[in-house]
Design a protein around this motif. Sequence first.
Motif, PDB file in Angstrom:
ATOM      1  N   MET A   3      37.746 -34.693 -11.995  1.00 34.40           N
ATOM      2  CA  MET A   3      36.966 -36.004 -12.281  1.00 34.40           C
ATOM      3  C   MET A   3      35.615 -35.491 -12.330  1.00 34.40           C
ATOM      4  N   VAL A   4      35.036 -35.510 -13.471  1.00 33.40           N
ATOM      5  CA  VAL A   4      33.509 -35.101 -13.731  1.00 33.40           C
ATOM      6  C   VAL A   4      32.767 -36.394 -13.108  1.00 33.40           C
ATOM      7  N   THR A   5      32.967 -37.640 -12.982  1.00 33.53           N
ATOM      8  CA  THR A   5      32.377 -38.599 -12.596  1.00 33.53           C
ATOM      9  C   THR A   5      32.065 -38.728 -11.000  1.00 33.53           C
ATOM     10  N   GLU A   6      32.724 -37.832 -10.350  1.00 31.57           N
ATOM     11  CA  GLU A   6      32.850 -37.642  -8.978  1.00 31.57           C
ATOM     12  C   GLU A   6      32.089 -36.091  -8.588  1.00 31.57           C
ATOM     13  N   THR A   7      31.379 -35.580  -9.565  1.00 34.74           N
ATOM     14  CA  THR A   7      30.280 -34.294  -9.424  1.00 34.74           C
ATOM     15  C   THR A   7      28.946 -34.965  -8.882  1.00 34.74           C
ATOM     16  N   PRO A   8      27.936 -34.192  -8.396  1.00 36.30           N
ATOM     17  CA  PRO A   8      26.822 -34.884  -8.106  1.00 36.30           C
ATOM     18  C   PRO A   8      25.701 -35.269  -9.339  1.00 36.30           C
ATOM     19  N   ALA A   9      26.234 -34.916 -10.565  1.00 35.00           N
ATOM     20  CA  ALA A   9      25.303 -35.332 -11.595  1.00 35.00           C
ATOM     21  C   ALA A   9      25.543 -36.905 -11.778  1.00 35.00           C
ATOM     22  N   PHE A  10      26.543 -37.178 -11.060  1.00 38.30           N
ATOM     23  CA  PHE A  10      26.867 -38.920 -11.754  1.00 38.30           C
ATOM     24  C   PHE A  10      26.340 -39.733 -10.298  1.00 38.30           C
ATOM     25  N   THR A  11      25.714 -39.129  -9.287  1.00 43.34           N
ATOM     26  CA  THR A  11      25.300 -39.758  -8.389  1.00 43.34           C
ATOM     27  C   THR A  11      24.288 -40.738  -8.593  1.00 43.34           C
ATOM     28  N   GLY A  12      24.139 -41.964  -7.933  1.00 43.06           N
ATOM     29  CA  GLY A  12      23.250 -42.969  -8.384  1.00 43.06           C
ATOM     30  C   GLY A  12      23.514 -43.585  -9.766  1.00 43.06           C
ATOM     31  N   THR A  13      24.331 -43.216 -10.517  1.00 41.09           N
ATOM     32  CA  THR A  13      24.573 -43.854 -11.864  1.00 41.09           C
ATOM     33  C   THR A  13      25.168 -45.355 -11.653  1.00 41.09           C
ATOM     34  N   GLY A  14      25.495 -45.596 -10.458  1.00 42.95           N
ATOM     35  CA  GLY A  14      26.207 -47.069 -10.346  1.00 42.95           C
ATOM     36  C   GLY A  14      27.757 -47.387 -10.965  1.00 42.95           C
ATOM     37  N   LEU A  15      28.349 -46.290 -11.001  1.00 43.14           N
ATOM     38  CA  LEU A  15      29.729 -46.472 -11.368  1.00 43.14           C
ATOM     39  C   LEU A  15      30.486 -47.216 -10.329  1.00 43.14           C
ATOM     40  N   PRO A  16      31.216 -47.792 -10.900  1.00 40.09           N
ATOM     41  CA  PRO A  16      32.356 -48.663  -9.798  1.00 40.09           C
ATOM     42  C   PRO A  16      32.997 -47.473  -8.811  1.00 40.09           C
ATOM     43  N   ALA A  17      33.043 -48.012  -7.688  1.00 41.94           N
ATOM     44  CA  ALA A  17      33.890 -46.981  -6.606  1.00 41.94           C
ATOM     45  C   ALA A  17      35.232 -46.805  -7.092  1.00 41.94           C
ATOM     46  N   LEU A  18      35.923 -45.875  -6.795  1.00 39.04           N
ATOM     47  CA  LEU A  18      37.262 -45.685  -6.966  1.00 39.04           C
ATOM     48  C   LEU A  18      38.134 -46.593  -6.107  1.00 39.04           C
ATOM     49  N   HIS A  19      37.704 -46.873  -4.956  1.00 39.07           N
ATOM     50  CA  HIS A  19      38.426 -47.722  -4.178  1.00 39.07           C
ATOM     51  C   HIS A  19      38.128 -49.347  -4.727  1.00 39.07           C
TER      52      HIS A  19
END
Length: 372
Positions: A40-56
Motif C-alpha cells: 500500500m503506497v498510501t501507507e508510506t510516509p510520503a502520504f502522511t498528512g494528505t487527509g486520506l480516509p483511514a483504513l478503519h
Amino acid sequence: MTDGNARTGVWFVGARGSVATTAVAGCAAVTAGLHPPTGMVTETPAFTGTGLPALHSLVFGGHDTAHCPLPKRAEHLTDAGVLPHGLASAVRADLEAADREIRPGGPGAGDTRTDEELIAAFADDMTSFKERLGLARVVVVGVSSTEPLPEAGALRLPPSSLYAAAAVRAGCPYVNFTPSTGLRTEALTDTVAASGLPHAGRDGKTGQTLLRSVLAPMFLQRALSVRAWSGTNLLGGGDGAALADPAAAAAKNAGKERVLADTLGHTPEGEVHIDDVPALGDWKTAWDHIAFDGFLGSRMILQTIWQGCDSALAAPLVLDLARLLARAHEAGLAGPLPELGFYFKDPDGGPAGLSEQFTALLSFADRLREAR
C-alpha cells in the motif's frame, strides 16, 4: 478538512471476485494489526498528512452476478494460498458485513431491462448504500472480469459502462481497474465532463506491465535499440477463464503493448500471449523475451520471469485508489487524474515510465496535502 469520524464507502463492481475479497479481508487484517500494509503506497510516509480516509473508516459493498458469500470466497482463497491460514476466520465479521451490502449485478441471462433501467437500478443501489450507512461519499471501483471491447456500432453499452454510468449518476468518483470500457465510450463523454467527478483508469498495472514500465525506460535512456519484445502469461482462476476469450485477451494485451509504444516511441516486434491454465488458480507466471542491439550492432537478450498472485498484487492498489479518489473528491478535484498513472497500464495521460509516474504521484500527494 477531513472529518475524522466520517466513513467512506467503497463499492466494488465484481464484489465477490478474488481482488475485492482480498481487498476487504486485507483492509480488515491491517486495521486489526494482524498484518502490515505491505504494497500500500498510501501507507508510506510520503502520504502522511494528505487527509486520506483511514483504513478503519472504509465500508464495503458492491455489485456481482456471483452468489458465493464473501466468507466462503475467502475460504477458497485460503485453500488456493492467496490468503494466509486463519485470516478468513479472524475477519469473518468484516466479510459478512461487506457481503450484506452486495447487490445483484447484470445484465444476466434473460434480463430484459434496457440500458437506462439497468443504470437507474445500479445507481439506486449505490445511493442507498451511501444514505443508509451515513457515508460521506462512495467510490466505485471496477474489478470485474475483463470483457471484450464493444463492436463498432453496438446498440447497447457494455456492462462495465453501465456500472460507470451508474456511478456518475449517483455522484460517485469512479476507478476502472480493468481493461474493460468503463467511462471510455463516446456515449458517456458529455455526461462525465458535466459531472464534476474525479475518475481514474484503466487497467491496473500489477505484474508483467509493471516490469515493462521499469525496463523500457532503461533501454531508451541507455540508447539501446529494442528489436523485439515478446511475452507469455500463464494464469488460471476467473481471469484465466475470461481471457481465454480472444476478444477479451485482445483488450487486455492492448494495455501491455501500449506501455512499450509510449516509452520506446515505436512498437517492437513480438506479441503477448495469454494461456488459461486452470490448475494455477489465482497465481500466474509471466515470461518476457527482449532482443536488443548494443554498440557496434552486438545482439543481446534479456529474459525475465514474474511469478505472483494477481489478487495479492492488486488488492493494495485498489485500496490506495479508493482512498485517493475519495480524497480528491473531498478536495473538489474533477475529471481524469493523470497523476494516478502510476497504477495503470492505460492511464489518463501523463508519463509512461514508472519512475516519472511515481514522481507525479508524489506531487499529487503534495496537492492533496495543500488542499486541507
